[in-house]
Design an enzyme around this catalytic site. Structure first.
Site, PDB file in Angstrom:
ATOM      1  N   THR A  47      -4.064   1.637  -3.712  1.00  0.00           N
ATOM      2  CA  THR A  47      -3.409   2.773  -4.372  1.00  0.00           C
ATOM      3  C   THR A  47      -3.214   3.923  -3.407  1.00  0.00           C
ATOM      4  O   THR A  47      -2.177   4.603  -3.422  1.00  0.00           O
ATOM      5  CB  THR A  47      -4.221   3.221  -5.602  1.00  0.00           C
ATOM      6  N   CYS A  48      -4.177   4.144  -2.543  1.00  0.00           N
ATOM      7  CA  CYS A  48      -4.102   5.240  -1.579  1.00  0.00           C
ATOM      8  C   CYS A  48      -2.935   5.036  -0.610  1.00  0.00           C
ATOM      9  O   CYS A  48      -2.202   5.974  -0.303  1.00  0.00           O
ATOM     10  CB  CYS A  48      -5.416   5.358  -0.811  1.00  0.00           C
ATOM     11  N   SER A  49      -2.756   3.802  -0.145  1.00  0.00           N
ATOM     12  CA  SER A  49      -1.711   3.488   0.835  1.00  0.00           C
ATOM     13  C   SER A  49      -0.351   3.225   0.216  1.00  0.00           C
ATOM     14  O   SER A  49       0.676   3.441   0.863  1.00  0.00           O
ATOM     15  CB  SER A  49      -2.121   2.259   1.655  1.00  0.00           C
TER      16      SER A  49
END
Length: 159
Positions: A47-49
């Site tokens: 999700t972060c990337s």
């Protein structure tokens, strides 16, 4: 836990620059500045990337056009990992800072323990700071990504 109206605690975050690792005193770095700070549980994680950092990369110019001096991404990773992740994500407009020991996350009261998966990490959030005072805090529920995204922050800046 940090709340709207409170000043950030004294903390040190690291950045890898051309001159090596720089240790930033957060209150000093953010003094007299309007800052959008967002935190993610881990660099290079799905999700972060795939969503969180890319959203701020895509909207960086629009966010800065609202009078924001700095956009800062923080993760419980070291400065080397944060630099590599920023380069991989073309995040040249985002200051990528490492909270290697999770001391900043803990000082904010925004840490959580993933156990064997990765240990202590930061909760996912975004905040607007004015001279290190929290003006907006968008804190995600565990495993959620609904309110800390760049679009939500930009909408708040437009309000």
């Amino acid at each position: 836990m940090i709340a709207v109206g409170q000043r950030l605690p004294d903390a040190t975050l690291s950045e890898l620059t051309a001159d090596g690792v720089v240790e930033h005193q957060i209150r000093e770095l953010f003094a007299q500045k309007k800052v959008v700070l967002f935190a993610v549980p881990g660099a290079f994680t799905p999700t972060c990337s795939n969503a969180h950092l890319p959203g701020f990369v895509a909207l960086a110019d629009e966010i800065k056009a609202k009078g924001v001096d700095l956009i800062v991404c923080v993760s419980v990773n070291d400065a080397f990992v944060m630099k590599a992740w920023g380069e991989q994500q073309n995040a040249s407009e985002i200051m990528m800072l490492g909270d290697g020991s999770a001391a900043f996350a803990k000082a904010l009261g925004l840490e959580f323990d993933t156990g064997n998966f990765g240990g202590v990490r930061s909760r996912r959030y975004s905040m607007l700071l004015d001279d290190s005072v929290v003006k907006i805090l968008n804190l995600e529920a565990p495993k959620a990504f609904e309110v800390s995204d760049a679009h939500t922050m930009l909408a708040a800046l437009n309000a």
